[in-house]
Design an enzyme around this catalytic site. Structure first.
Site, PDB file in Angstrom:
ATOM      1  NE  ARG A   1      -0.700  -0.246   4.978  1.00  0.00           N
ATOM      2  CZ  ARG A   1       0.098   0.505   5.714  1.00  0.00           C
ATOM      3  NH1 ARG A   1       0.449   1.702   5.287  1.00  0.00           N
ATOM      4  NH2 ARG A   1       0.564   0.082   6.870  1.00  0.00           N
TER       5      ARG A   1
ATOM      6  CG  HIS B   1      -3.546   0.521   8.638  1.00  0.00           C
ATOM      7  ND1 HIS B   1      -3.534  -0.740   8.097  1.00  0.00           N
ATOM      8  CD2 HIS B   1      -4.530   0.527   9.567  1.00  0.00           C
ATOM      9  CE1 HIS B   1      -4.478  -1.471   8.664  1.00  0.00           C
ATOM     10  NE2 HIS B   1      -5.093  -0.721   9.555  1.00  0.00           N
TER      11      HIS B   1
ATOM     12  CE1 TYR C   1       3.943   1.384   8.302  1.00  0.00           C
ATOM     13  CE2 TYR C   1       3.292   3.021   9.940  1.00  0.00           C
ATOM     14  CZ  TYR C   1       3.009   2.282   8.803  1.00  0.00           C
ATOM     15  OH  TYR C   1       1.801   2.439   8.175  1.00  0.00           O
TER      16      TYR C   1
END
Length: 369
Positions: free
Chosen positions: A268, A272, A282
């Site tokens: 993606r 999120h 991250y």
């Protein structure tokens, strides 16, 4: 024990399993066919239709992010980068098949027949967003991680018991594969040889947790072994590989051969969800650059252009169509009646319990003012 043969050779045992789950690819990153023997039987028009859906969905994602930032949508999970995984798997289905989506799987719902305006209302939490149109075999997106796998097993078993030649398909992410519901759903479907397709879209991060920390298993596809069902890992940025795997799984299912687990290796590009996630905390820039080179739309575009069946003009037509239909869809959603407490009470029970009936009258009076 010293001097005796080891009871378990753990390394060899795992290696023997892992070697069976090599990534299947048909188109490489340059849009070149690298496995011609696996090419699905799709006409030029079908290939163009799949590309159109992928381009349309990329526009829908960009516009949905913008609408979310404007406060005109509620919950939204970006889909850019996962178009091949989502839409090529859906393209391998038939109208009579049942889709049990996760919260990122709104594109499959739309292409299965759910109107755009209804998808927008679902994002806003409006009850009409969950009332699927008659004849459209789709469940509302599941928010509970992995719960759709159990539901899928039940729907698939129902189809088998009724003699329906169709499948139930469900989706989750790599994080979902760590949930007990996912294994339980696969195990149940496997035990009853139900016509189910279980898709794990491995986009490498369950929110912020990398897949390597989710499980000691080298692949998610190999988790099928424990449920006694076949599994396959495919390049999830390759629409032809995803289509071929899903079509094969569907044929197995309707022929009475039971369920299949498909792991799609995808990515993606956005966060999120739009609820404050920041992927730069991250994910490294190097990793993002690596996956941008695998963009499923760019890859498929190169393949179709080389065949002489796609060009910039074709793509721009799709982009403009998407913009117009999204504009109309949000307009219809904006015109939906304001949701009231009494609406929710009315649709919850066939016969309202006495305690709610009392509250219903109280809210009805408040809403009339």
């Amino acid at each position: 024990m010293k001097g005796t043969k080891a009871l378990i050779d753990g390394v060899q045992q795992l290696k023997a399993v892992e070697e069976q789950f090599q990534t299947v690819q048909i188109l490489n990153e340059e849009g070149e066919v690298v496995n011609p023997d696996l090419m699905p039987d799709l006409t030029d028009e079908q290939l163009k239709e799949l590309m159109s859906r992928m381009v349309y969905t990329r526009v829908l994602d960009q516009r949905s992010i913008s609408l979310n930032r404007q406060g005109r949508l509620g919950f939204y999970a970006p889909t850019a980068g996962q178009e091949a995984s989502q839409l090529a798997s859906h393209y391998a289905l038939e109208k009579e098949d049942f889709i049990l989506p996760g919260y990122r799987d709104v594109p499959q719902m739309i292409w299965h027949g759910v109107p755009l305006w209804q998808a927008f209302l679902w994002s806003r939490g409006h009850f009409q967003g969950g009332q699927m149109p008659e004849g459209v075999n789709v469940f509302p997106p599941q928010i509970i991680i992995g719960a759709q796998y159990i539901q899928c097993a039940g729907v698939a078993l129902g189809m088998k018991k009724r003699g329906v030649k169709a499948v139930a398909i469900t989706y989750t992410g790599d994080g979902g594969a760590s949930q007990g519901d996912v294994y339980e759903g696969m195990n149940f479907a496997g035990a009853y040889q139900a016509p189910a397709i279980f898709v794990v879209q491995n986009n490498r991060f369950a929110i912020s947790t990398p897949v390597e920390k989710q499980s000691a298993a080298k692949t998610i596809a190999q988790k099928a072994v424990a449920a006694g069902i076949p599994g396959i890992q495919v390049d999830g940025m390759d629409p032809l590989a995803v289509y071929a795997a899903t079509r094969t799984a569907r044929e197995r299912a309707i022929n009475g051969e039971g369920p299949t687990l498909i792991e799609t290796l995808t990515f993606r590009y956005g966060p999120h969800t739009m609820a404050g996630d920041d992927p730069t905390r991250y994910r490294t820039k190097d990793l993002e650059n690596e996956w941008e080179k695998k963009d499923p739309i760019v890859r498929f575009r190169k393949f179709l252009e080389a065949k002489g069946i796609w060009n910039e003009e074709e793509e721009n037509k799709v982009i403009e169509q998407a913009k117009e239909e999204i504009k109309e869809g949000i307009k219809i959603a904006d015109g939906a009646p304001k949701q009231q407490v009494t609406d929710l009470m009315n649709i919850m029970f066939e016969k309202m319990p006495f305690n709610l009936a009392e509250q219903f009258e109280i809210y009805k009076e408040k809403e009339s003012k």
